[in-house]
Design a protein around this motif. Structure first.
Motif, PDB file in Angstrom:
ATOM      1  N   GLY A  96       0.810  -1.216   0.000  1.00 17.56           N
ATOM      2  CA  GLY A  96       0.000   0.000   0.000  1.00 17.56           C
ATOM      3  C   GLY A  96       0.840   1.262   0.000  1.00 17.56           C
ATOM      4  N   PHE A  97       1.832   1.302   0.885  1.00 22.63           N
ATOM      5  CA  PHE A  97       2.628   2.527   0.994  1.00 22.63           C
ATOM      6  C   PHE A  97       3.610   2.683  -0.164  1.00 22.63           C
ATOM      7  N   SER A  98       4.114   1.561  -0.706  1.00 25.11           N
ATOM      8  CA  SER A  98       4.990   1.680  -1.868  1.00 25.11           C
ATOM      9  C   SER A  98       4.210   2.169  -3.086  1.00 25.11           C
ATOM     10  N   SER A  99       2.923   1.757  -3.211  1.00 27.71           N
ATOM     11  CA  SER A  99       2.118   2.243  -4.337  1.00 27.71           C
ATOM     12  C   SER A  99       1.816   3.728  -4.188  1.00 27.71           C
ATOM     13  N   MET A 100       1.660   4.216  -2.942  1.00 30.92           N
ATOM     14  CA  MET A 100       1.464   5.652  -2.734  1.00 30.92           C
ATOM     15  C   MET A 100       2.720   6.434  -3.106  1.00 30.92           C
ATOM     16  N   LEU A 101       3.879   5.912  -2.715  1.00 34.70           N
ATOM     17  CA  LEU A 101       5.133   6.573  -3.062  1.00 34.70           C
ATOM     18  C   LEU A 101       5.319   6.650  -4.567  1.00 34.70           C
ATOM     19  N   SER A 102       4.938   5.571  -5.256  1.00 33.02           N
ATOM     20  CA  SER A 102       5.129   5.539  -6.705  1.00 33.02           C
ATOM     21  C   SER A 102       4.296   6.594  -7.415  1.00 33.02           C
ATOM     22  N   GLU A 103       3.156   6.992  -6.795  1.00 30.23           N
ATOM     23  CA  GLU A 103       2.321   8.022  -7.392  1.00 30.23           C
ATOM     24  C   GLU A 103       2.861   9.422  -7.125  1.00 30.23           C
ATOM     25  N   GLU A 104       3.682   9.559  -6.099  1.00 29.82           N
ATOM     26  CA  GLU A 104       4.089  10.889  -5.664  1.00 29.82           C
ATOM     27  C   GLU A 104       5.479  11.292  -6.132  1.00 29.82           C
ATOM     28  N   ILE A 105       6.219  10.367  -6.746  1.00 26.94           N
ATOM     29  CA  ILE A 105       7.508  10.747  -7.319  1.00 26.94           C
ATOM     30  C   ILE A 105       7.478  10.489  -8.811  1.00 26.94           C
ATOM     31  N   SER A 106       8.193  11.255  -9.563  1.00 24.95           N
ATOM     32  CA  SER A 106       8.174  11.161 -11.024  1.00 24.95           C
ATOM     33  C   SER A 106       9.035   9.999 -11.502  1.00 24.95           C
ATOM     34  N   PRO A 107       8.742   9.445 -12.691  1.00 24.32           N
ATOM     35  CA  PRO A 107       9.517   8.317 -13.220  1.00 24.32           C
ATOM     36  C   PRO A 107      10.995   8.605 -13.403  1.00 24.32           C
ATOM     37  N   ASP A 108      11.386   9.885 -13.527  1.00 26.23           N
ATOM     38  CA  ASP A 108      12.807  10.191 -13.699  1.00 26.23           C
ATOM     39  C   ASP A 108      13.542  10.338 -12.374  1.00 26.23           C
ATOM     40  N   ASN A 109      12.824  10.167 -11.268  1.00 22.71           N
ATOM     41  CA  ASN A 109      13.469  10.193  -9.954  1.00 22.71           C
ATOM     42  C   ASN A 109      14.368   8.970  -9.809  1.00 22.71           C
ATOM     43  N   PRO A 110      15.575   9.128  -9.284  1.00 24.74           N
ATOM     44  CA  PRO A 110      16.501   7.984  -9.178  1.00 24.74           C
ATOM     45  C   PRO A 110      15.985   6.843  -8.305  1.00 24.74           C
TER      46      PRO A 110
ATOM     47  N   VAL B 249     -13.141  -3.730  -4.901  1.00 30.18           N
ATOM     48  CA  VAL B 249     -11.690  -3.527  -4.879  1.00 30.18           C
ATOM     49  C   VAL B 249     -11.062  -4.714  -4.164  1.00 30.18           C
ATOM     50  N   GLN B 250     -10.060  -5.317  -4.790  1.00 30.55           N
ATOM     51  CA  GLN B 250      -9.388  -6.458  -4.169  1.00 30.55           C
ATOM     52  C   GLN B 250      -8.288  -5.980  -3.240  1.00 30.55           C
ATOM     53  N   LYS B 251      -8.191  -6.616  -2.086  1.00 33.60           N
ATOM     54  CA  LYS B 251      -7.119  -6.322  -1.140  1.00 33.60           C
ATOM     55  C   LYS B 251      -5.925  -7.241  -1.428  1.00 33.60           C
ATOM     56  N   PRO B 252      -4.723  -6.819  -1.047  1.00 34.02           N
ATOM     57  CA  PRO B 252      -4.320  -5.578  -0.390  1.00 34.02           C
ATOM     58  C   PRO B 252      -4.524  -4.361  -1.300  1.00 34.02           C
ATOM     59  N   PHE B 253      -4.804  -3.219  -0.679  1.00 34.09           N
ATOM     60  CA  PHE B 253      -5.101  -2.018  -1.434  1.00 34.09           C
ATOM     61  C   PHE B 253      -3.854  -1.445  -2.102  1.00 34.09           C
ATOM     62  N   GLN B 254      -4.034  -0.981  -3.344  1.00 31.03           N
ATOM     63  CA  GLN B 254      -3.052  -0.149  -4.016  1.00 31.03           C
ATOM     64  C   GLN B 254      -3.757   1.141  -4.390  1.00 31.03           C
ATOM     65  N   VAL B 255      -3.032   2.239  -4.349  1.00 34.62           N
ATOM     66  CA  VAL B 255      -3.666   3.547  -4.391  1.00 34.62           C
ATOM     67  C   VAL B 255      -4.439   3.790  -5.694  1.00 34.62           C
ATOM     68  N   ARG B 256      -3.888   3.439  -6.848  1.00 34.21           N
ATOM     69  CA  ARG B 256      -4.564   3.768  -8.104  1.00 34.21           C
ATOM     70  C   ARG B 256      -5.848   2.942  -8.294  1.00 34.21           C
ATOM     71  N   PRO B 257      -5.814   1.616  -8.134  1.00 39.38           N
ATOM     72  CA  PRO B 257      -7.081   0.868  -8.277  1.00 39.38           C
ATOM     73  C   PRO B 257      -8.152   1.318  -7.292  1.00 39.38           C
ATOM     74  N   LEU B 258      -7.753   1.607  -6.034  1.00 39.03           N
ATOM     75  CA  LEU B 258      -8.730   2.007  -5.021  1.00 39.03           C
ATOM     76  C   LEU B 258      -9.368   3.340  -5.384  1.00 39.03           C
ATOM     77  N   LEU B 259      -8.540   4.364  -5.671  1.00 34.63           N
ATOM     78  CA  LEU B 259      -9.076   5.686  -5.949  1.00 34.63           C
ATOM     79  C   LEU B 259      -9.845   5.724  -7.261  1.00 34.63           C
ATOM     80  N   THR B 260      -9.402   4.952  -8.247  1.00 37.18           N
ATOM     81  CA  THR B 260     -10.123   4.897  -9.517  1.00 37.18           C
ATOM     82  C   THR B 260     -11.530   4.335  -9.333  1.00 37.18           C
TER      83      THR B 260
END
Length: 821
Positions: free
Chosen positions: A473-487, A802-813
């Protein structure tokens, strides 16, 4: 996480049991649906777990300080006080049966175990571990009632018999009351009733006597034709909430009847039929909603035929032709119990179990005297059992010795009951082999051990999955908040992908232990085969070598990963059993297309694309006859399998569920090739929802009621929703969710609810919510696949999933989609 010392302190009841340990106990027993109380030395409740709130209806915050004996029904309070004193003095209490009374006057049959401990301050505490055994209690009472009905109708007069039946029926249903309206020859009614002693309903009979026959008939007719009532094909009707019936039919009912039935929530009416003609009715009442289910109504129907139809009329006894109807003959099909019917001491009918342990052929016992199979030492005991059956007593003899047709001696337990028909007396005798009884006990003990092991494994898997849910859950939130070019973007993505794979493994294990499905849209069968090959390589004898040749371009399929892997493993275990001196097991996979004329279609396939899993062994093989039997016998008939094919029925059943089929090629002493074929279906998935990318997630401002019993899921989902603007109210139980929704119904825009929380069934809580607000929007969640929802009765009432465990994009969508609909 608790350490070993803390767990040990709980088990031993030492003085170091901590508050963390107490919380651990509450959560542990809540997961197992066990009521858990902590009492002080005066038997006042210190605390209770969430299950006490869900089953008894008391709020946890308000139950503290109550006297525990007050939760027990009135007639058992002195007894529970004595047992609690024994527990305090002796240190434990074991397997005591009681009935608890909920806040809504509902009765729950329970099994209580207790343990006396000292807390960290040295204060004595009594821990009670309480299992709800209401269903088992009802089944036992219903069984006793059936036995009573069949064994006593010939010697009790009709009024006494009817009264006892109604008394026992009320107890077996654990309901508020039961009435029997018996129609007399002048069309008036005699009323026999039994009410729960805790209810003040002495006006019941007077109400129906005063309104008269015409009003009673109108009430029953309105009830039987009401559109808000449930019904069976035999004419019984019942309603889950009597207010719905009164709202629809109140203008047509006598006010006195209305006032009376308002005392209850659930009511059922069952006609008593004689040759298709109604001769009376059985009415059952309960003060809680949804108290009756169809199984209980069907049971009332089965009992109704045994009631005497007129008070003071002729006794109803079994006629000659009733010995041949399906109801009585079904008694002879009870497994493991030898049953025979006697007339004048001679056997006139015996079931196959009786023939089996007497080593006699079926049909060969008829006409023979029962006494000739009994050891001389026990002839007097047989006479005593027969004499007791004549008076309606139940006398049994343990370790009675019977002599079989081939001269063997066996020890059995014996009892008998009597039936009357057309002036003749017939006796029904029951024999249970001690050897068979001990074998069943050993089997049950082993089953309980395996059940305990499965529960332990399931609990560990569940807890491990919760930790993965947090990471995912928290790694999926992080992935939404940083850009793909972030190291760090690729690192975070790798964490998410790895957690997804681990979650899939644990979800498959959970589905297997719970008997549910785990459907994967783009299932990689190569991976399943590799896992099976790996398990076998680590566990089989070194004399058996394992090889796997996977097609790198194997198509993905849609299927239940757990069940397909079970099928592959079952075939592999059959191969192992065929190679007692060692050998090879070779796995191969490939894509396959079957045309209209393909000979393999005769095994049950349809033209189209398949994947094929080939499992070859170098074992002893099987004959052509055995192979043909395996392929032709129905999957539900494993009795037609032989040693090589043991378990093939399971494989065939799994393949049939997936639209696949099985083929077998074998030659004795040269080995066997089993080929599993599964159809390729176009995947509905197009990408990874966790990394859908592109569109920015839309912020929300609505209020969401989030209902989940697991804190990690609640917290993860709450942070996902609040981070994107939503207001969230959390509830950890369905009872708490109902209270919150009722209070804030005008503020809550959406409910997100776990489908499999303990306590009230999802269908019932959704029904209650829908009655409050028919336009409510509900998203359900679970750790199993969406097919679980598609196959459930609540599908039409649900707005999203929504299937668990939650990931941010499927849940919010899904949340945004449902709110915008």
């Amino acid at each position: 996480m608790m350490n070993i010392e803390e767990l040990t302190s709980i088990k031993t009841g030492s003085n170091d049991a901590s508050e963390v340990s107490e919380k651990f106990y509450e959560e542990l027993y809540s997961k197992a649906d066990i009521l858990y109380f902590v009492l002080d030395e005066s038997f006042k409740i210190v605390t209770g777990n969430i299950v006490t709130e869900e089953i008894l209806g008391y709020e946890r915050s308000k139950i503290a300080g109550k006297n525990f004996p007050d939760l027990v029904i009135e007639g058992q309070r002195d007894s529970i006080k004595k047992d609690l004193k024994i527990c305090a003095e002796r240190g434990y209490l074991k397997d005591r049966e009681y009935k608890l009374q909920g806040i809504n006057n509902n009765k729950i049959a329970v099994l209580i175990n207790g343990l006396t401990v000292k807390d960290k301050n040295g204060t004595t505490r009594i821990r009670l571990f309480i299992k709800d055994i209401t269903l088992q209690y009802k089944l036992k009472k219903q069984r006793d009632l059936v036995l009573f009905t069949s064994s006593t109708s010939n010697y009790l007069d009709s009024k006494e018999f009817n009264k006892e039946i109604i008394n026992r029926l009320q107890k077996s249903l654990i309901c508020s009351g039961v009435q029997f309206f018996s129609r007399k020859s002048d069309d008036s009614y005699v009323i026999i009733e039994r009410w729960d002693p805790s209810l003040s309903l002495s006006i019941a009979t007077d109400t129906f006597r005063k309104v008269g026959t015409e009003e009673i008939e109108r009430f029953i007719q309105e009830f039987q034709t009401s559109i808000v009532c449930e019904r069976t094909k035999y004419g019984s009707v019942w309603i889950e909430n009597i207010d719905d019936f009164i709202e629809e039919n109140g203008q047509d009912l006598d006010q006195r009847i209305q006032n009376f039935i308002r005392n209850f929530k659930s009511v059922s009416i069952t006609p008593v039929l004689v040759k298709g003609i109604e001769k009376g009715y059985i009415l059952a009442y309960n003060t809680i909603e949804e108290a009756f289910d169809e199984d209980e109504i069907v049971f009332i129907e089965s009992i109704s035929s045994g009631l005497v139809k007129e008070s003071g009329g002729a006794e109803v006894s079994y006629s000659e032709n009733k010995f041949n109807n399906s109801d009585l003959l079904s008694v002879f099909h009870v497994p493991y119990i030898g049953i025979c019917m006697l007339e004048d001491g001679k056997i006139i009918k015996a079931n196959k179990w009786m023939c089996s342990f007497l080593n006699a052929n079926e049909g060969s016992l008829e006409g023979r005297n029962l006494i000739e199979f009994i050891d001389n030492e026990f002839h007097s005991a047989i006479k005593q059992i027969s004499a007791s059956a004549n008076t309606g007593e139940f006398v049994s003899v343990d370790d009675l010795i019977v002599i079989t047709d081939n001269g063997d001696q066996k020890k059995v337990k014996v009892t008998a009951t009597q039936l009357s028909a057309n002036g003749t007396v017939k006796e029904l005798w029951y024999f249970v082999s001690r050897e068979e009884r001990e074998r069943i006990q050993r089997t049950l003990l082993q089953a309980r051990k395996m059940e305990s092991l499965g529960m332990l494994a399931g609990g560990i898997i569940h807890d491990f999955n919760n930790q993965l849910a947090c990471i995912l859950g928290f790694s999926s939130m992080l992935s939404e908040e940083i850009s793909p070019d972030n190291p760090y973007y690729d690192d975070i993505r790798q964490i998410t992908v790895t957690a997804e794979k681990a979650t899939e493994l644990t979800s498959r294990l959970m589905a297997h232990t719970q008997g549910t499905s785990y459907i994967v849209d783009d299932l990689d069968v190569n991976q399943l085969v590799k896992e099976v090959a790996g398990i076998l390589s680590r566990t089989l004898e070194k004399s058996i070598s394992i090889r796997a040749q996977m097609s790198p371009e194997l198509d993905k399929i849609k299927g239940d990963a757990s069940k397909i892997q079970q099928a592959i493993l079952q075939v592999a275990l059959n191969a192992r059993d065929a190679m007692t001196d060692g050998g090879k097991i070779i796995f191969k996979t490939r894509n396959l297309f079957l045309g209209q004329d393909n000979p393999w279609l005769k095994y049950g396939g349809k033209p189209g694309k398949y994947i094929q899993i080939e499992i070859t062994d170098t074992g002893r093989g099987m004959s052509k006859d055995i192979k043909e039997k395996l392929l032709k016998s129905p999957s539900s008939d494993p009795s037609k399998e032989s040693d090589k094919g043991m378990g093939i029925s399971i494989v065939k059943e799994i393949l049939e569920e997936h639209g696949g089929f099985l083929s077998i090629f074998s030659q004795q002493q040269k080995g066997t090739v089993v080929k599993i074929h599964l159809p390729v279906k176009k995947s509905e998935k197009t990408n990874n929802p966790a990394f859908d990318g592109g569109e920015e997630l839309i912020l929300g401002k609505e209020t969401v009621l989030l209902v989940d019993g697991e804190k990690v899921f609640r917290e993860t989902a709450r942070k996902m929703l609040t981070r994107y603007g939503y207001k969230v109210i959390s509830a950890e139980s369905k009872a708490e969710a109902l209270a919150i929704y009722k209070k804030y119904i005008n503020r809550i825009d959406l409910i997100i609810m776990d489908m499999f929380m303990p306590g009230m069934e999802i269908e019932k809580i959704i029904n209650v919510i829908k009655k409050m607000n028919r336009k409510v929007k509900i998203i359900t969640t679970s750790e199993t696949a969406k097919e679980t929802l598609d196959n459930s009765r609540i599908k039409e009432f649900i707005s999203g999933y929504v299937q668990k465990p939650f990931q941010v994009r499927p849940l919010l969508t899904e949340v945004r989609s449902v709110l915008n609909a």
